[in-house]
Scaffold this active site. Structure first.
Site, short mmCIF file in Angstrom:
data_model
loop_
_atom_site.label_atom_id
_atom_site.label_comp_id
_atom_site.label_asym_id
_atom_site.label_seq_id
_atom_site.Cartn_x
_atom_site.Cartn_y
_atom_site.Cartn_z
N HIS A 140 0.64 -1.53 0.43
CA HIS A 140 -0.37 0.37 0.28
C HIS A 140 0.97 0.86 0.07
CE1 HIS A 140 -3.26 2.73 2.28
NE2 HIS A 140 -3.76 2.63 1.07
N GLU A 152 2.46 0.70 3.35
CA GLU A 152 2.26 -0.20 3.96
C GLU A 152 2.25 -1.75 3.79
OE1 GLU A 152 -1.70 0.76 5.34
OE2 GLU A 152 -1.62 0.62 7.08
N ASN A 190 -5.58 3.32 7.04
CA ASN A 190 -7.28 3.91 6.76
C ASN A 190 -8.18 3.99 8.36
OD1 ASN A 190 -7.17 5.57 4.43
ND2 ASN A 190 -6.65 3.39 3.23
#
Ligand code: NAD
Length: 282
Positions: A140, A152, A190
């Site tokens: 990510h 990530e 997130n």
């Protein structure tokens, strides 16, 4: 395992940045999208970003040209048959990603690793449609990819230690910092960021403060580079709502319920910067 040839599928906002950083680190890259014009647009962005480095004296014209020469354009998935790693960065739609991974799994050599740049879809679920769940992982990247240090690294339920280690080492080769997390909705980025933004929207909705005051408190008081409502406009309110729904559905806890004001703004088409209007006007 030595990784030499990297495929990047999706040449949009994230995909062209991912292709850029791999080519800059010396890898051969195949950049794939569904239409020539989309690949060309991605290549245009890479060229522009490399040229900026030349203009600022951070790279030479020869550096720029050698990075560009390492990227091959493609609109045929079969072109990826010799890749050691493919990073997927296509639109955030489960069915389309599943179809792509089924195809890639059939095309790629046995040793190759599949990675997804998804922001919100389960890595475990994507891996399950392939025969290589142990060699399937989340990478990510953050936007803008050439600038942001974090990647990530998301381990699905079956991702092997060897695959995780290979991808973490590779991330360091790109000059970035890998941070390993397990596969749960929203990962860490997130899972922590979006509830904060949603709470800022609740504070506005309940009249606790004006939008400017909320942003100013978080900027000056918490040293955030931009306030949460400005950031929401930047990310896109539709994307914020989508991720809150992923957290709400996936974790089943009402603390992740999207603020009704966020829902209403998305219904109105106030999506932030991209539509010219969100919490602020652009
Ligand atoms: P984007 O819309 O800018 O680009 C997506 C690209 O994928 C488009 O060029 C599209 O033509 C292409 N595409 C669609 N279906 C395809 C297919 N079947 N095969 C090949 N190409 C296909 O999207 P983006 O913002 O770059 O997001 C890509 C992924 O990265 C998403 O999973 C998103 O969740 C994730 N992500 C986005 C951000 C961000 O800030 N934009 C940050 C982190 C992760």
């Amino acid at each position: 395992m030595t990784l030499r040839t990297i495929g990047v599928v999706g040449a949009g906002t994230m995909g062209n940045g991912i292709a850029h950083v791999f080519a800059q680190a010396g890898f051969n890259v195949i950049l794939n999208d569904i239409k020539d014009e989309f690949v060309a647009k991605g290549m245009g962005t890479i060229t522009k970003n490399l040229q900026r480095n030349v203009d600022k004296g951070r790279a030479t014209e020869a550096d720029r040209d050698s990075v560009l020469a390492r990227i091959t354009c493609s609109t045929n998935l079969n072109d990826l048959a010799a890749c050691d790693l493919v990073v997927e960065a296509i639109i955030e739609q489960l069915d389309i990603k599943l179809e792509l991974f089924r195809k890639l799994d059939a095309i790629l050599p046995q040793h190759a690793i599949l990675a997804s740049n998804t922001s919100s879809i389960s890595i475990t679920k994507l891996a399950a449609v392939t025969q290589r769940a142990d060699r399937f992982i989340g990478m990510h990247f953050m936007n803008p990819v050439p600038v942001m240090k974090l990647v990530e690294i998301i381990r699905g339920i079956a991702t092997s230690d060897a695959c995780t280690k290979t991808i973490a080492t590779l991330t360091e080769t790109l000059g970035k910092v890998p941070v390993e997390v397990n596969d749960f909705p929203g990962f860490i980025s997130n899972r922590v960021l979006l509830p904060m933004i949603n709470e800022a929207i609740f504070a506005l909705y309940e009249g606790v403060a004006t939008k400017e005051a909320i942003d100013e408190v978080m900027k000056l008081g918490m040293n955030h580079p931009m306030g949460p409502l400005t950031l929401a406009d930047f990310i896109g309110l539709d994307t914020c709502l989508f991720i809150m729904r992923v957290l709400h559905d996936g974790l089943g806890d009402d603390k992740y319920r999207p603020c009704p004001l966020l829902v209403k703004m998305v219904d109105a088409g106030y999506l932030g910067r991209k539509s010219g209007r969100g919490f602020y006007e652009y």
